[in-house]
Design a protein around this motif. Structure first.
Motif, short mmCIF file in Angstrom:
data_model
loop_
_atom_site.label_atom_id
_atom_site.label_comp_id
_atom_site.label_asym_id
_atom_site.label_seq_id
_atom_site.Cartn_x
_atom_site.Cartn_y
_atom_site.Cartn_z
N ILE A 37 0.87 -1.18 0.00
CA ILE A 37 0.00 0.00 0.00
C ILE A 37 0.90 1.23 0.00
CG2 ILE A 37 -1.75 1.32 1.25
CD1 ILE A 37 -2.78 -1.28 2.44
N VAL A 38 0.70 2.10 -0.96
CA VAL A 38 1.53 3.30 -1.10
C VAL A 38 0.82 4.49 -0.46
CG1 VAL A 38 2.68 4.86 -2.71
CG2 VAL A 38 2.52 2.42 -3.23
N TYR A 39 1.52 5.20 0.40
CA TYR A 39 0.96 6.41 1.02
C TYR A 39 1.50 7.63 0.30
CZ TYR A 39 -0.82 9.68 4.43
OH TYR A 39 -1.52 10.70 5.02
N CYS A 40 0.59 8.53 -0.09
CA CYS A 40 0.96 9.75 -0.83
C CYS A 40 0.64 10.97 0.04
CB CYS A 40 0.18 9.84 -2.14
SG CYS A 40 0.30 8.35 -3.16
N HIS A 41 1.65 11.74 0.37
CA HIS A 41 1.49 12.86 1.30
C HIS A 41 0.95 14.11 0.61
CE1 HIS A 41 5.03 14.92 -0.35
NE2 HIS A 41 5.69 13.77 -0.28
N GLY A 42 0.62 15.10 1.43
CA GLY A 42 0.10 16.37 0.93
C GLY A 42 1.21 17.29 0.44
N SER A 43 0.83 18.51 0.07
CA SER A 43 1.75 19.49 -0.52
C SER A 43 3.00 19.69 0.34
CB SER A 43 1.06 20.83 -0.70
OG SER A 43 -0.07 20.72 -1.52
N LEU A 44 4.16 19.43 -0.27
CA LEU A 44 5.46 19.66 0.35
C LEU A 44 5.64 18.93 1.69
CD1 LEU A 44 6.03 23.41 -0.54
CD2 LEU A 44 7.03 21.41 -1.62
N GLY A 45 4.87 17.84 1.86
CA GLY A 45 5.10 16.98 3.01
C GLY A 45 6.26 16.05 2.69
N ASN A 46 6.35 14.95 3.41
CA ASN A 46 7.37 13.96 3.10
C ASN A 46 6.91 12.58 3.54
OD1 ASN A 46 7.94 13.70 5.93
ND2 ASN A 46 9.33 15.45 5.81
N SER A 78 9.35 17.69 -3.59
CA SER A 78 9.41 17.96 -2.15
C SER A 78 10.84 17.81 -1.65
CB SER A 78 8.48 17.00 -1.39
OG SER A 78 7.13 17.30 -1.68
N PRO A 79 11.24 18.62 -0.66
CA PRO A 79 12.63 18.61 -0.20
C PRO A 79 13.08 17.25 0.31
CG PRO A 79 11.20 19.86 1.30
CD PRO A 79 10.42 19.61 0.06
N ASN A 80 14.32 16.91 -0.03
CA ASN A 80 15.02 15.66 0.30
C ASN A 80 14.74 14.54 -0.69
OD1 ASN A 80 16.42 16.67 2.53
ND2 ASN A 80 14.67 16.32 3.87
N SER A 81 13.74 14.71 -1.56
CA SER A 81 13.71 13.93 -2.80
C SER A 81 14.10 14.92 -3.91
CB SER A 81 12.32 13.34 -3.05
OG SER A 81 12.18 12.09 -2.41
N CYS A 82 13.94 14.51 -5.15
CA CYS A 82 14.32 15.36 -6.27
C CYS A 82 13.43 16.61 -6.29
CB CYS A 82 14.16 14.58 -7.56
SG CYS A 82 14.61 15.47 -9.05
N ASP A 228 11.45 25.81 1.35
CA ASP A 228 12.16 26.56 0.31
C ASP A 228 11.16 27.22 -0.64
OD1 ASP A 228 14.97 26.87 -1.17
OD2 ASP A 228 13.43 26.40 -2.68
N ILE A 229 11.40 28.47 -0.99
CA ILE A 229 10.45 29.22 -1.82
C ILE A 229 10.31 28.63 -3.22
CG2 ILE A 229 12.12 30.92 -2.68
CD1 ILE A 229 9.79 33.03 -2.28
N TYR A 230 11.37 28.02 -3.73
CA TYR A 230 11.29 27.42 -5.07
C TYR A 230 10.51 26.11 -5.03
CZ TYR A 230 14.65 31.01 -6.22
OH TYR A 230 15.26 32.24 -6.40
N ASP A 231 10.70 25.32 -3.97
CA ASP A 231 9.88 24.12 -3.80
C ASP A 231 8.41 24.50 -3.71
OD1 ASP A 231 12.20 22.64 -3.70
OD2 ASP A 231 12.19 22.37 -1.52
N LEU A 232 8.13 25.56 -2.95
CA LEU A 232 6.75 26.02 -2.79
C LEU A 232 6.15 26.46 -4.12
CD1 LEU A 232 4.31 26.91 -1.08
CD2 LEU A 232 5.52 29.06 -0.63
N LYS A 233 6.89 27.25 -4.87
CA LYS A 233 6.39 27.78 -6.14
C LYS A 233 6.09 26.64 -7.13
CE LYS A 233 5.88 30.48 -9.83
NZ LYS A 233 6.02 29.48 -10.92
N TYR A 234 7.00 25.69 -7.27
CA TYR A 234 6.81 24.61 -8.24
C TYR A 234 5.66 23.69 -7.83
CZ TYR A 234 10.86 25.45 -11.25
OH TYR A 234 11.73 25.98 -12.16
N CYS A 235 5.56 23.39 -6.54
CA CYS A 235 4.47 22.54 -6.06
C CYS A 235 3.13 23.24 -6.25
CB CYS A 235 4.69 22.19 -4.59
SG CYS A 235 3.41 21.13 -3.89
N ASN A 236 3.07 24.51 -5.91
CA ASN A 236 1.86 25.29 -6.07
C ASN A 236 1.42 25.33 -7.53
OD1 ASN A 236 -0.12 27.31 -4.92
ND2 ASN A 236 0.89 28.61 -6.43
#
Length: 313
Positions: A37-46, A78-82, A228-236
């Motif tokens: 079972i794969v768990y998929c997190h919310g915006s910029l979670g981990n 998301s941070p700590n992955s690509c 990170d602001i760039y992580d936020l911008k791309y995810c958004n």
């Protein structure tokens, strides 16, 4: 992973993937894991967002770790992955879509675990976007998907919120430089503060005094500055373009939709209820929680409903 190709054709090499597993893998006669079972997190979670289901993972409970093998990875972007920050590409990171997030996940599962079919997927908020998109583009991939406080598209007030966050970030003259400056830190804080009003229910916020709200808002802004602001911008940006309304008829997986009556992000009458009507083999649970969009933190309150659903698998 050695490399990953985005929808737009851009390729990144030596791709980092952060993940965790828990539970017990069960193998079929061919040596394939058949209870993943794969768990998929919310915006910029981990990956650690999977802790939301931990209270229900005891022996005999809904997500008994002796029966299931859970995999949770920190998603693309998301941070700590690509991600823009992890690769240091910042504003030069390839633009990605929710389908890219799905493809990233599928490639990882194949390369790391030789998994091409999973028992199910559980997606919270943006993780619901990922699960639903996966079920549409790869109808035979999962037997079931569970969507929590999520939707089939970003529209209306939620789209406006995404536009506002985007405007705050891109209007900063330092954004295009690709370097973190004091001005960008301030813009990042403001962009995240725009999200504060869409977590807890309106009632929960109203029950706080203005002094308490001042403290909560200040703490939230300070904590979110770690993003990170760039992580936020791309995810958004990837979420803002999400819309699978016209493809819901392609889903073959059994679907459980979990909504919250007090969710300010995705009110059931605008998102979960119409989605339930549009997806043939779907069930709907509407929680009653002042946690609002954060109600996945108390899934134990609907454990009986979840057990009934999981008994099918």
């Amino acid at each position: 992973m050695s490399s990953f190709e985005f929808e737009n054709g851009e390729v990144l090499k030596d791709v980092k993937v952060e993940y965790m597993t828990f539970g017990t893998p069960i193998y079929d006669e061919q040596g394939n894991i058949e209870n993943a079972i794969v768990y998929c997190h919310g915006s910029l979670g981990n990956y650690s967002s999977m802790k939301k289901i931990a209270p229900l993972a005891c022996e005999g409970d809904v997500f008994d770790e002796n029966k299931y093998f859970f995999i949770s990875l920190t998603s693309l972007g998301s941070p700590n992955s690509c991600s823009p920050s992890t690769t240091n590409l910042n504003s030069k990171f390839p633009k990605y879509s929710i389908l890219d997030v799905v493809n990233f996940q599928k490639q990882f599962l194949k390369e790391k675990f030789n998994i091409e079919h999973v028992l199910g997927m559980i997606g919270n908020s943006m993780g619901g976007f990922v699960s639903l998109t996966s079920a549409i583009h790869f109808p035979d991939f999962a037997d079931f998907i569970i969507l929590g406080v999520s939707s089939y598209k970003v529209a209306g007030h939620d789209y406006v919120l995404s536009k506002l966050v985007n405007e705050i970030i891109t209007s900063d003259p330092d954004y295009a430089k690709g370097e973190l400056t004091y001005s960008l830190l301030r813009s990042s804080r403001l962009a995240n503060l725009a999200e504060f009003n869409f977590g807890l229910s309106k009632k929960a916020l109203r029950n706080m005094s203005n002094d308490e709200l001042d403290v909560e808002l200040e703490n939230f802004g300070n904590e979110m500055m770690e993003i990170d602001i760039y992580d936020l911008k791309y995810c958004n940006q990837s979420c803002m373009m999400y819309d699978v309304e016209n493809d819901l008829d392609k889903i073959k997986s059994k679907v459980l939709i979990i909504a919250c009556k007090q969710d300010p992000h995705f009110p059931p009458e605008l998102d979960a209820i119409p989605m339930n009507e549009m997806i043939d083999d779907s069930e709907l649970i509407i929680m009653d929680s002042d946690l609002g969009h954060l109600c996945f933190n108390e899934l134990e309150t609907i454990s009986d409903d979840l057990k009934r659903f999981m008994n099918n698998f």
